[in-house]
Design a protein around this motif. Sequence first.
Motif, PDB file in Angstrom:
ATOM      1  N   LEU A   1      42.378  37.215  31.403  1.00 31.85           N
ATOM      2  CA  LEU A   1      41.289  37.729  32.238  1.00 31.85           C
ATOM      3  C   LEU A   1      40.302  36.657  32.672  1.00 31.85           C
ATOM      4  CD1 LEU A   1      40.629  41.103  30.384  1.00 31.85           C
ATOM      5  CD2 LEU A   1      41.585  40.832  32.665  1.00 31.85           C
ATOM      6  N   GLN A   2      39.994  35.717  31.793  1.00 30.86           N
ATOM      7  CA  GLN A   2      38.942  34.756  32.129  1.00 30.86           C
ATOM      8  C   GLN A   2      39.400  33.693  33.114  1.00 30.86           C
ATOM      9  OE1 GLN A   2      40.870  33.970  29.642  1.00 30.86           O
ATOM     10  NE2 GLN A   2      40.939  31.752  29.446  1.00 30.86           N
ATOM     11  N   THR A   3      40.698  33.698  33.477  1.00 27.84           N
ATOM     12  CA  THR A   3      41.217  32.666  34.376  1.00 27.84           C
ATOM     13  C   THR A   3      41.174  33.072  35.842  1.00 27.84           C
ATOM     14  OG1 THR A   3      43.515  33.471  34.251  1.00 27.84           O
ATOM     15  CG2 THR A   3      42.789  31.884  32.568  1.00 27.84           C
ATOM     16  N   THR A   4      40.770  34.307  36.126  1.00 29.15           N
ATOM     17  CA  THR A   4      40.753  34.782  37.513  1.00 29.15           C
ATOM     18  C   THR A   4      39.427  35.467  37.829  1.00 29.15           C
ATOM     19  OG1 THR A   4      41.614  36.996  37.026  1.00 29.15           O
ATOM     20  CG2 THR A   4      43.238  35.246  37.364  1.00 29.15           C
ATOM     21  N   ALA A   5      39.069  35.467  39.105  1.00 29.53           N
ATOM     22  CA  ALA A   5      37.880  36.206  39.536  1.00 29.53           C
ATOM     23  C   ALA A   5      38.058  37.692  39.245  1.00 29.53           C
ATOM     24  CB  ALA A   5      37.624  35.976  41.027  1.00 29.53           C
ATOM     25  N   LEU A   6      39.258  38.203  39.463  1.00 26.26           N
ATOM     26  CA  LEU A   6      39.544  39.604  39.178  1.00 26.26           C
ATOM     27  C   LEU A   6      39.266  39.947  37.718  1.00 26.26           C
ATOM     28  CD1 LEU A   6      42.928  39.585  41.067  1.00 26.26           C
ATOM     29  CD2 LEU A   6      41.150  41.266  41.584  1.00 26.26           C
ATOM     30  N   GLY A   7      39.810  39.136  36.825  1.00 29.02           N
ATOM     31  CA  GLY A   7      39.637  39.389  35.402  1.00 29.02           C
ATOM     32  C   GLY A   7      38.210  39.231  34.941  1.00 29.02           C
ATOM     33  N   LYS A   8      37.528  38.211  35.448  1.00 25.68           N
ATOM     34  CA  LYS A   8      36.128  38.004  35.062  1.00 25.68           C
ATOM     35  C   LYS A   8      35.257  39.162  35.532  1.00 25.68           C
ATOM     36  CE  LYS A   8      35.838  33.816  36.805  1.00 25.68           C
ATOM     37  NZ  LYS A   8      35.266  32.513  37.204  1.00 25.68           N
TER      38      LYS A   8
END
Length: 253
Positions: free
Chosen positions: A135-142
């Motif tokens: 999650l923390q690797t994408t804008a979507l996940g963040k």
Amino acid sequence: MDERSVPIKAAKVSFDVIEELREREGAGVSELATALEMPTSTIHDHLRTLEQQGYLVKEDGEYRVGARFLELGEQARSRKKVYGIARPEVDSLAEETGEHANLLIEEHGLGVFLYKARGADAVNLDTHAGMRVLLQTTALGKTILAYRPREEVEAILDEHGLPEITPNTVTDRDELLDELETIRERGYALDDEERVQGMRCVAAPILSDDQEAIAAVSVSGPRSRMAGERYTEEIPELVLRSANVIEVNMTYS
């Protein structure tokens, strides 16, 4: 340990075989046995069973994941209310921007791409429906993390960690938590080459009635096109608009 939490060994081995085949894009019995450090006879039994049930195919001495998984995946996706409602908006985002537009949900602490639409100018990417990402690797996940309870975020980070995928990946917990606060303040998240070098992304949450993120929608494109006001103003405005439309349609559908 609660007996109900103990995995069934045979079932786990079958899923390990499937995952290994997926990652290798096909393999023979000996190769899988070596990779999984298990007897060749055991691996062969699992492969034959999975093939007989239609989940694997055998071609030129190698086993590969079969198309039957498409049926399972499509059924799982179609049962997600947000998929049917968000799909037209994701398509519109891709058409309007010319880039990739994406819909992501969270399952088991990972981001799962539920749908992707490709605009006329979109570059080739590895993303596809069903793909899982940290999650923390994408804008979507963040974005999803930003609109989840703090204790849930901490539990996800404890389980999956903060590994470095690119030099720009956020790997410090305090830095990430500060960024999640910023995302909540402005309403959207940015990804500056944090999972794929050369790519940027803008994402906004799709919120439930209690203001928790049930999904996120985004536009992603190469850094050369996702720059200046287009990256900081134009695309965020479009993504926020689409997220709002999806939320309204979710409420009244």
